[in-house]
Design an enzyme around this catalytic site. Sequence first.
Site, PDB file in Angstrom:
ATOM      1  N   CYS A   1       0.852  -1.188   0.000  1.00 39.49           N
ATOM      2  CA  CYS A   1       0.000   0.000   0.000  1.00 39.49           C
ATOM      3  C   CYS A   1       0.893   1.244   0.000  1.00 39.49           C
ATOM      4  O   CYS A   1       1.901   1.306   0.696  1.00 39.49           O
ATOM      5  CB  CYS A   1      -0.965  -0.017   1.181  1.00 39.49           C
ATOM      6  N   GLU A   2       0.520   2.201  -0.843  1.00 46.91           N
ATOM      7  CA  GLU A   2       1.381   3.375  -1.005  1.00 46.91           C
ATOM      8  C   GLU A   2       1.249   4.363   0.150  1.00 46.91           C
ATOM      9  O   GLU A   2       2.025   5.305   0.255  1.00 46.91           O
ATOM     10  CB  GLU A   2       1.112   4.062  -2.339  1.00 46.91           C
ATOM     11  N   HIS A   3       0.261   4.168   1.003  1.00 49.36           N
ATOM     12  CA  HIS A   3       0.083   5.099   2.123  1.00 49.36           C
ATOM     13  C   HIS A   3       0.957   4.741   3.315  1.00 49.36           C
ATOM     14  O   HIS A   3       1.382   5.617   4.053  1.00 49.36           O
ATOM     15  CB  HIS A   3      -1.383   5.141   2.553  1.00 49.36           C
ATOM     16  N   HIS A   4       1.187   3.459   3.532  1.00 49.04           N
ATOM     17  CA  HIS A   4       1.949   3.034   4.712  1.00 49.04           C
ATOM     18  C   HIS A   4       3.161   2.178   4.349  1.00 49.04           C
ATOM     19  O   HIS A   4       3.925   1.783   5.228  1.00 49.04           O
ATOM     20  CB  HIS A   4       1.052   2.231   5.656  1.00 49.04           C
TER      21      HIS A   4
ATOM     22  N   GLN B   1      -5.365  -0.477  -4.069  1.00 51.92           N
ATOM     23  CA  GLN B   1      -6.035  -1.622  -4.696  1.00 51.92           C
ATOM     24  C   GLN B   1      -6.936  -1.199  -5.858  1.00 51.92           C
ATOM     25  O   GLN B   1      -7.035  -1.904  -6.865  1.00 51.92           O
ATOM     26  CB  GLN B   1      -6.842  -2.368  -3.617  1.00 51.92           C
TER      27      GLN B   1
ATOM     28  N   HIS C   1      -5.338  -6.009   3.943  1.00 48.68           N
ATOM     29  CA  HIS C   1      -4.330  -4.946   4.035  1.00 48.68           C
ATOM     30  C   HIS C   1      -3.697  -4.938   5.422  1.00 48.68           C
ATOM     31  O   HIS C   1      -4.390  -4.721   6.414  1.00 48.68           O
ATOM     32  CB  HIS C   1      -4.984  -3.591   3.757  1.00 48.68           C
TER      33      HIS C   1
ATOM     34  N   CYS D   1      -1.902  -2.743   6.731  1.00 49.64           N
ATOM     35  CA  CYS D   1      -2.017  -1.439   7.407  1.00 49.64           C
ATOM     36  C   CYS D   1      -3.316  -1.344   8.184  1.00 49.64           C
ATOM     37  O   CYS D   1      -3.417  -0.591   9.146  1.00 49.64           O
ATOM     38  CB  CYS D   1      -1.860  -0.285   6.417  1.00 49.64           C
TER      39      CYS D   1
HETATM   40 ZN   LIG Z   1      -2.230   1.516   3.938  1.00 51.03          ZN
END
Ligand SMILES: [Zn+2]
Length: 198
Positions: free
Chosen positions: A87-90, A128, A156, A158
């Site tokens: 995931c690109e956020h975490h 995703q 996920h 995260c």
């Molecule tokens: Zn994430």
Amino acid sequence: MSYKKTEHYDEEATAALMKNYRDNISLLGEDPDREGLLKTPERIAKAMQYITQGYGQDAEAVLNSAKFHEDVSEMVIVKDIELYSMCEHHMLPFYGKAHVAYIPNGYITGLSKIARVVDIYSRRLQVQERLTHQILDAIHNSLNPLGVAVVIEASHLCMMMRGVSKQNSVTTTSAFYGEFQKNETRSEFMKLISAKLH
Ligand SMILES: [Zn+2]
């Protein structure tokens, strides 16, 4: 060859990443000189390059490398394709399964190439929803089929390891093009991917 299959590490990037991960280990309160951690920056540097190798690969070229003329117009389904992404956020993993179908319009591709396309787009920093659409677009652009369908079910980390700690939630995303926008075709596909055939 238009793409590389083997593990390949850029030496300069590896060295720079190693330095960074060594700093990260210190910043997180650990001792990077502790025996068990001595080779960890190098291992992470290589693992991260492996996990993000999709940036250097061209999904449409992969599909075109095994594109054959064939007069069939029945739905082709590849289901339960294992998927591992970040995931690109975490920058934490998400993993699950992709189910992909298309309806040929004069051309088919090797079934293993569909799985390769899933890998190419998974091995990047992703969300995703975008991953689902990129897989669909690559098949649409290279095979010009009558329809394409992509469904991804993923967990996920995260969400599971931090914050809300929802251990059992699965995120489902889907994208449909052409014939699959018709209710009847789409429900046939959904029925086929949820069926246990053995
Ligand atoms: Zn994430």
